[in-house]
Design a protein around this motif. Sequence first.
Motif, mmCIF file in Angstrom:
data_model
loop_
_atom_site.group_PDB
_atom_site.id
_atom_site.type_symbol
_atom_site.label_atom_id
_atom_site.label_comp_id
_atom_site.label_asym_id
_atom_site.label_seq_id
_atom_site.Cartn_x
_atom_site.Cartn_y
_atom_site.Cartn_z
ATOM 1 N N PHE A 38 0.835 -1.206 0.000
ATOM 2 C CA PHE A 38 0.000 0.000 0.000
ATOM 3 C C PHE A 38 0.868 1.254 0.000
ATOM 4 C CE2 PHE A 38 -2.154 3.386 2.365
ATOM 5 C CZ PHE A 38 -3.187 3.641 1.472
ATOM 6 N N LEU A 39 1.920 1.275 0.828
ATOM 7 C CA LEU A 39 2.803 2.436 0.864
ATOM 8 C C LEU A 39 3.520 2.638 -0.466
ATOM 9 C CD1 LEU A 39 4.336 2.219 4.437
ATOM 10 C CD2 LEU A 39 2.690 3.875 3.581
ATOM 11 N N TYR A 78 9.030 7.940 -5.985
ATOM 12 C CA TYR A 78 9.872 8.823 -5.173
ATOM 13 C C TYR A 78 9.792 8.457 -3.700
ATOM 14 C CZ TYR A 78 10.204 11.516 -9.431
ATOM 15 O OH TYR A 78 10.432 11.890 -10.708
ATOM 16 N N GLY A 79 8.630 8.092 -3.240
ATOM 17 C CA GLY A 79 8.490 7.643 -1.864
ATOM 18 C C GLY A 79 9.250 6.362 -1.616
ATOM 19 N N PHE A 105 16.343 4.936 0.902
ATOM 20 C CA PHE A 105 17.437 5.747 1.440
ATOM 21 C C PHE A 105 17.403 5.741 2.960
ATOM 22 C CE2 PHE A 105 18.964 9.827 3.086
ATOM 23 C CZ PHE A 105 20.268 9.795 2.625
ATOM 24 N N TYR A 106 16.200 5.877 3.538
ATOM 25 C CA TYR A 106 16.076 5.871 4.991
ATOM 26 C C TYR A 106 16.528 4.537 5.574
ATOM 27 C CZ TYR A 106 14.126 5.506 9.616
ATOM 28 O OH TYR A 106 13.991 5.293 10.955
ATOM 29 N N PHE A 107 16.080 3.424 4.994
ATOM 30 C CA PHE A 107 16.440 2.120 5.543
ATOM 31 C C PHE A 107 17.933 1.833 5.420
ATOM 32 C CE2 PHE A 107 11.847 1.097 4.989
ATOM 33 C CZ PHE A 107 11.587 0.914 6.336
ATOM 34 N N GLU A 108 18.570 2.373 4.399
ATOM 35 C CA GLU A 108 20.004 2.182 4.251
ATOM 36 C C GLU A 108 20.799 3.014 5.262
ATOM 37 O OE1 GLU A 108 20.959 3.130 0.231
ATOM 38 O OE2 GLU A 108 19.897 1.384 -0.568
#
Length: 63
Positions: A5-6, A13-14, A20-23
């Motif tokens: 869903f996300l 882009y999300g 990027f955040y998880f890395e």
Amino acid sequence: MVEHFLDYALGPYGRMLGDFYFENQVLLNSLVVGVALYKLFSKQKKKSAQPDHPAESNSNGVV
């Protein structure tokens, strides 16, 4: 199911932002916690440096 869903709701882009955040989540979370601690302790310093009442800073006691 939530991940799909996300991906759909945020688009490409999300997804790139999430990747990027998880890395880099350790660095980013450390940065956020560091800024929060800095703001918490800087507020305490400012409160202790200032008088409780504005009249206390006036030398002759006239407000």
